[in-house]
Write a protein that holds these residues in place. Sequence first.
Motif, PDB file in Angstrom:
ATOM      1  N   ALA A   1       0.877  -1.185   0.000  1.00  0.00           N
ATOM      2  CA  ALA A   1       0.000   0.000   0.000  1.00  0.00           C
ATOM      3  C   ALA A   1       0.901   1.218   0.000  1.00  0.00           C
ATOM      4  CB  ALA A   1      -0.892  -0.028   1.236  1.00  0.00           C
TER       5      ALA A   1
ATOM      6  N   ARG B   1       2.666   6.182   2.757  1.00  0.00           N
ATOM      7  CA  ARG B   1       2.035   7.179   3.619  1.00  0.00           C
ATOM      8  C   ARG B   1       0.946   6.544   4.495  1.00  0.00           C
ATOM      9  NH1 ARG B   1       2.566  11.630   6.638  1.00  0.00           N
ATOM     10  NH2 ARG B   1       0.496  12.418   7.074  1.00  0.00           N
ATOM     11  N   ASP B   2       0.271   5.519   3.954  1.00  0.00           N
ATOM     12  CA  ASP B   2      -0.763   4.844   4.750  1.00  0.00           C
ATOM     13  C   ASP B   2      -0.127   4.207   5.989  1.00  0.00           C
ATOM     14  OD1 ASP B   2      -2.382   5.597   2.748  1.00  0.00           O
ATOM     15  OD2 ASP B   2      -2.834   3.564   2.004  1.00  0.00           O
ATOM     16  N   TRP B   3       1.033   3.607   5.765  1.00  0.00           N
ATOM     17  CA  TRP B   3       1.734   2.977   6.901  1.00  0.00           C
ATOM     18  C   TRP B   3       2.156   4.038   7.919  1.00  0.00           C
ATOM     19  CZ3 TRP B   3       6.662   3.258   8.997  1.00  0.00           C
ATOM     20  CH2 TRP B   3       6.968   2.269   9.959  1.00  0.00           C
TER      21      TRP B   3
END
Lengths: 981, 94
Positions: free
Chosen positions: A217, A220-222
């Motif tokens: 993914a 930035r989501d992490w």
Amino acid sequence: MTQPNRLNGGLIDHETRLKFIFDGKDYYGHPGDTLASALLANGVRLMGRSFKYHRPRGPLTAGSEEPNALVELRGGNRQEPNTRATTAELYDGLFAKSQNRFPSLAFDAMAINDRFSNFLTAGFYYKTFMWPAAFWEKIYEPIIRKAAGLGALSMRADPDEYDKGFRHCDLLITGAGPSGLMAALTAGRGGAEVILADEDFEMGGRLNAETLAINDAPARDWVVAALAELSSLPNVRLMPRTTVIGAFDHGIYGAVERVSDHLKTPAEGKPRQILWRIYTQKTLLCAGATERPIAFENNDRPGIMLASALRTYANRFAATPARRVAVFTNNDDGHRTARDLHAQGVKIAAVVDTRPDAQSSSDYEVLKGAQVIDSKGRLGLTFAEVKLADGSTRTIECGALGVSGGWNPNVHLTCHQRGRPTWNDDLAAFVPGDTLPPGLSVAGAANGSFSTHGALKSGAEAAKKALGLKGRLPKTPQAEDAPVSQTPFWYVEGCARAWLDQQNDVTVKDVKLSHQEGFRSVEHLKRYTTLGMATDQGKTSNLGGLAIMAELAGKSIPEVGTTIFRPPYTPVPIGTFGGRMRGMEFHPTRLTPSHFWAKERGAVFVEVGNWLRAQWFPIEGETHWRQSVDREVRQTRASVGVCDCTTLGKIDVQGTDAATFLNKIYCNGFAKLAVGKTRYGLMLREDGIAMDDGTAGRLAEDHFVVTTTTANAIKVYQHMEFVRQCLFPDLDVQLISTTEAWAQYAVAGPNSRKLLQKIVDPAFDISNDAFPFMACGNITVCGGLRARLFRISFSGELAFEIAVPSRYGDALMRKLMSEGEEFDVIPYGTEALGVMRIEKGHAAGNELNGTTTALNLGMGRMVSKAKDSIGSKLSERDGLNEDDALKQVGIKPLNPAEKITAGGHLMAADGPVDASHDQGYVTSAAFSPTLDHMIGLGFLKNGGDRLGEKMRLVSPVTDLTVEVEIVSAHFVDPEGERLRA
Amino acid sequence: MIINHPLLGPRDSAEFVYMGDAALIDRPDPDTASPEDWHDYAYLRDNPAGEHRELWFHEGGDRSWLVVTRNTVTHEISKVELARDVARARGRST
């Protein structure tokens, strides 16, 4: 108003507009922008002029390592020079000006310097402007100072507050990129107290600027998930906008939090910045890496920047310096920039790769084995000139050029305690060395783990190791793990002016010149060329300079070595170091118990150490301080005056050995002092020089009250504790400072007893017989208030000092004034106090000046030979006891109208006036209202035998010569009759 | 720096006042010392690059004088003692 170079996406809020003004022109940007990204989005590449040559410059970076894009942020008294546009967060109403240009950024008259660059090369200020010598200060220096330099100060007081704070943790993590976040997750889940600090306002480090994937993914989501988890942990403190600036001794780190720099003005009651002192058991440096440029001809034009910065602007800030860009690289990372910008719809004119075997692309042209050899464009890049592998040249049209020469780990903090980094051949870069500050370890790119996977993994491992955590680590997320190999490529050959240090205008040629002229050590190179000496401390330039120096010297880079890294990591405003300690808060202000009463009386105050003391009390009609002081002296000597002497140090000495102890610290004897008596005491330093004087009153067999001078109260207490604990550890004696516990007033003058008799409770007889000179005792006043009374005199008059608990000080002063009305009592200040003690010949700080002995002070016989005391042995030294030793004397002018000046020297009535004929000097001088002329105290060789001698008082500095007579130091009441009255 | 006070635990060095060489504890015996002994005591100090025993006064704390053994090169503190105990151990009393 449009933003021609604004792209889509990024970490900015495209929906919200923030207006700002740069050089008088209106623009807008969005929340999440920096000033630099917003300007680039608005099509502005030119943001400043260089330090020396005034060359047009734009941002080189997108971070705190920025050398070029320095602006004056804010206006009025908040104007802040040399602010990096690349880190200045955009806010609505931001106001900034470019600096170091006249009259405008686009047309700068001082750019003429650029034409004279041959004269302004390395070390020019050591070589030119040498003659004539007088021209330097008056002509050359002002011109150079005007031409050079960066932003201007507002010259007005900063209206904002700065604060200091203290924090404690088990693990301090500096940098919230992939390794820092992973370390914080590991330590936080393990239960440790964690502080995660990052200089950026948006945590995430490079992950915010890349299009990488973590666990399939967007990275930035992490980051968002990691930050959410960390925020939920009570044992983890996130400190964004906080730069850890230095690694100090014993696990203490300095950090600057920019609390309000992203706001137009700080919120009510909030500081602009806080200087934190963080105490930590362990520290993990996750400071990442900084990309390094490649030097080539005219590589400083606005639009030429680090390839990673180009990528940051596009990916994070949705901004590009131009719609058509090129990349110049010697490594794979440069290609990442081309891919990302291409994906954002920016035209890639070409990727110029120095490596013949560089990767190809189907999306844009890759020129392998090629180099950028020059650039064009007056105020911004228009063309790059490329030398192809076959030797031919090609001109490429582009408005921006991303340059990548590889990455340097940010090792700075690892070197703050004299550690040196070590050279890593695979990375062709310095990595943290073996000698780290105790408790510090390094992870991620700062340690050379450049891949995302490597950074994540090393962060978790380092946190676990630092804290000794047991059990399994959090699973390392999946991420790219590309092998990193960097081959050095520092500069393009054959350039006339290829810029290394863009802030200080240092070129490759300057480094060569420095070498040629013999400045070959890196420390010399730095100072001769000023390479790395600017506000960015050479973060993007130092290694290039070292590499060239190594090449010229035929050495390897590690053999040449680095200069020393020192705190702070990035510039810190002086105001932040000052914190609240400015103006009246620079040091604590101590107020006397009578302060508010004195203020009501219109007293003029003077600073005495931390104390504010009343200097004199003007009354109506008095226009000159002398009128007030003369009146106070006359009135005290004629009737009665009151002076607050609370500031004198008071030390309570108790214990069965109290008298023995005083015998040690005073050169004169105290053992036989009767209870209820006070004695003058002189303290010596161990070297036999007078240290301080005062009185000690014996309130009981085992209880003394020692007074010290105001100035030495703290030092004397410290000294007494030293003597008690370190020299005579088994004496039964205890000390405590009671300076602030008692309000103490001198009540002086012939009517002082009559005044006190109205206040002292009738049970206590203070008549001359019952309470003679030098008596002391516990009494009560005003109907039962406990007090202490000492019959001591500094003025030479019949006098007392009365002390009451501090909280009654104000009331006692008012009471003395009202009860004293019938005697026309007056308060007197420190000036009158000083005049009266000079009239009486009492030594004070001017005489106890650190060079004088008991003998000099006329107290030689006081030094007891019957006992050992501090300083008694060394006071017997021959050198301090010569026949013509200085002795304290009084000095008066032969002509009463003439002046006596302290600091003047005494010379014989005739003969030469020079140092070899010096006879002594004047320490104190005052106008004596009692004698109606000036008087002085001083030291004169063999002075005791020279009373009546006519001499000259000279002060060659002030061109003063006065004929004086040497007299007794006791101008008033030499027999002491008044004292004993 | 942090000084591990024997009574109060770790304290910031900002609470302390520094005086220098702990040899100042060894004041010569006034009955037997020669002028040279006094001269050496008053004026001569070692200035080692390395381990140094020095006097610190806890002015912002309990007003103890401490003998701190500190490496002047690395600032590492290896020992902190109450100066009074050191003085007694060196034969000082009243």
